[in-house]
Design a protein around this motif. Structure first.
Motif, PDB file in Angstrom:
ATOM      1  N   ALA A 161      24.205  15.253  -2.451  1.00 13.67           N
ATOM      2  CA  ALA A 161      24.327  16.708  -2.560  1.00 13.67           C
ATOM      3  C   ALA A 161      25.771  17.151  -2.334  1.00 13.67           C
ATOM      4  CB  ALA A 161      23.417  17.383  -1.543  1.00 13.67           C
ATOM      5  N   GLY A 162      26.180  18.166  -3.045  1.00  9.63           N
ATOM      6  CA  GLY A 162      27.537  18.695  -2.919  1.00  9.63           C
ATOM      7  C   GLY A 162      27.588  19.951  -2.085  1.00  9.63           C
ATOM      8  N   ALA A 163      28.688  20.657  -2.219  1.00  6.70           N
ATOM      9  CA  ALA A 163      28.890  21.900  -1.474  1.00  6.70           C
ATOM     10  C   ALA A 163      29.616  22.893  -2.376  1.00  6.70           C
ATOM     11  CB  ALA A 163      29.717  21.644  -0.224  1.00  6.70           C
ATOM     12  N   THR A 164      29.320  24.175  -2.174  1.00  4.52           N
ATOM     13  CA  THR A 164      29.993  25.250  -2.905  1.00  4.52           C
ATOM     14  C   THR A 164      30.575  26.231  -1.910  1.00  4.52           C
ATOM     15  OG1 THR A 164      28.482  25.085  -4.779  1.00  4.52           O
ATOM     16  CG2 THR A 164      29.703  27.137  -4.553  1.00  4.52           C
ATOM     17  N   TRP A 165      31.858  26.553  -2.096  1.00  5.82           N
ATOM     18  CA  TRP A 165      32.517  27.577  -1.308  1.00  5.82           C
ATOM     19  C   TRP A 165      32.682  28.779  -2.229  1.00  5.82           C
ATOM     20  CZ3 TRP A 165      33.808  22.401  -1.204  1.00  5.82           C
ATOM     21  CH2 TRP A 165      33.629  21.776   0.017  1.00  5.82           C
ATOM     22  N   VAL A 166      31.865  29.799  -2.010  1.00 11.71           N
ATOM     23  CA  VAL A 166      31.821  30.970  -2.880  1.00 11.71           C
ATOM     24  C   VAL A 166      33.101  31.791  -2.744  1.00 11.71           C
ATOM     25  CG1 VAL A 166      30.560  33.089  -3.420  1.00 11.71           C
ATOM     26  CG2 VAL A 166      29.308  31.025  -2.772  1.00 11.71           C
ATOM     27  N   ALA A 167      33.702  32.107  -3.909  1.00 10.47           N
ATOM     28  CA  ALA A 167      34.910  32.931  -3.990  1.00 10.47           C
ATOM     29  C   ALA A 167      36.056  32.383  -3.129  1.00 10.47           C
ATOM     30  CB  ALA A 167      34.602  34.379  -3.634  1.00 10.47           C
ATOM     31  N   ALA A 168      36.144  31.065  -2.968  1.00 14.06           N
ATOM     32  CA  ALA A 168      37.180  30.467  -2.130  1.00 14.06           C
ATOM     33  C   ALA A 168      38.532  30.374  -2.827  1.00 14.06           C
ATOM     34  CB  ALA A 168      36.741  29.078  -1.674  1.00 14.06           C
ATOM     35  N   TRP A 169      38.554  30.347  -4.157  1.00 11.14           N
ATOM     36  CA  TRP A 169      39.828  30.305  -4.879  1.00 11.14           C
ATOM     37  C   TRP A 169      40.420  31.706  -4.882  1.00 11.14           C
ATOM     38  CZ3 TRP A 169      42.517  26.188  -5.952  1.00 11.14           C
ATOM     39  CH2 TRP A 169      43.603  26.281  -6.814  1.00 11.14           C
ATOM     40  N   PRO A 170      41.675  31.880  -4.471  1.00 10.69           N
ATOM     41  CA  PRO A 170      42.230  33.216  -4.297  1.00 10.69           C
ATOM     42  C   PRO A 170      42.568  33.973  -5.579  1.00 10.69           C
ATOM     43  CG  PRO A 170      43.867  31.583  -3.768  1.00 10.69           C
ATOM     44  CD  PRO A 170      42.586  30.844  -4.022  1.00 10.69           C
ATOM     45  N   GLY A 171      42.386  33.365  -6.730  1.00  8.64           N
ATOM     46  CA  GLY A 171      42.632  34.089  -7.970  1.00  8.64           C
ATOM     47  C   GLY A 171      43.515  33.319  -8.930  1.00  8.64           C
ATOM     48  N   ASN A 172      43.652  33.864 -10.138  1.00 11.92           N
ATOM     49  CA  ASN A 172      44.428  33.222 -11.196  1.00 11.92           C
ATOM     50  C   ASN A 172      45.889  33.658 -11.136  1.00 11.92           C
ATOM     51  OD1 ASN A 172      42.000  32.181 -12.112  1.00 11.92           O
ATOM     52  ND2 ASN A 172      41.636  33.909 -13.451  1.00 11.92           N
ATOM     53  N   GLY A 173      46.744  32.871 -11.790  1.00  5.35           N
ATOM     54  CA  GLY A 173      48.141  33.240 -11.938  1.00  5.35           C
ATOM     55  C   GLY A 173      48.966  33.129 -10.664  1.00  5.35           C
ATOM     56  N   GLN A 174      48.614  32.173  -9.797  1.00 11.38           N
ATOM     57  CA  GLN A 174      49.395  31.976  -8.572  1.00 11.38           C
ATOM     58  C   GLN A 174      49.246  30.524  -8.115  1.00 11.38           C
ATOM     59  OE1 GLN A 174      47.813  34.086  -5.122  1.00 11.38           O
ATOM     60  NE2 GLN A 174      45.861  34.275  -6.151  1.00 11.38           N
ATOM     61  N   TRP A 175      50.231  30.056  -7.382  1.00 16.66           N
ATOM     62  CA  TRP A 175      50.167  28.713  -6.811  1.00 16.66           C
ATOM     63  C   TRP A 175      49.286  28.731  -5.574  1.00 16.66           C
ATOM     64  CZ3 TRP A 175      51.503  24.546  -9.296  1.00 16.66           C
ATOM     65  CH2 TRP A 175      52.462  24.634 -10.301  1.00 16.66           C
ATOM     66  N   VAL A 176      48.441  27.753  -5.477  1.00 16.92           N
ATOM     67  CA  VAL A 176      47.526  27.623  -4.338  1.00 16.92           C
ATOM     68  C   VAL A 176      47.643  26.219  -3.783  1.00 16.92           C
ATOM     69  CG1 VAL A 176      45.128  27.702  -3.626  1.00 16.92           C
ATOM     70  CG2 VAL A 176      45.958  29.285  -5.333  1.00 16.92           C
TER      71      VAL A 176
END
Length: 95
Positions: free
Chosen positions: A80-95
């Motif tokens: 089984a895996g895991a999901t972090w909802v809305a964890a990526w801060p958005g497009n067009g930026q370095w993370v």
């Protein structure tokens, strides 16, 4: 993936050269061993969330961004895996 000249260290670094088309770094080091502890570090830039993007992975597991949102998912292929909802801060930026 081989190294290529880049913008760091007077354009002689051996950073992976990713051209933005379904690229990711795969390793033969077997980093996903039961009971092991590993730390991975890197930078990623996401232009759009319309497609799925793999951050890190291999034949046994993937850390990726599914298309259609800003979730981050861990997908070990044999459990089984895991999901972090809305964890990526958005497009067009370095993370």
């Amino acid at each position: 993936m081989g190294g290529a000249a880049g913008p760091l260290a007077d354009s002689s670094d051996v950073a992976p050269d990713l051209d933005g088309s379904n690229d990711y770094i795969s390793t033969g080091l077997a980093p996903f061993v039961n009971g092991s502890v590993r730390t991975f570090e890197g930078w990623a830039w996401r232009d759009t969330s319309t497609t799925a993007d793999t951050l890190f992975g291999g034949t046994t597991a993937l850390l990726y961004l599914p298309g259609g949102g800003q979730n981050v998912e861990w997908y070990p292929r044999n459990s089984a895996g895991a999901t972090w909802v809305a964890a990526w801060p958005g497009n067009g930026q370095w993370v």
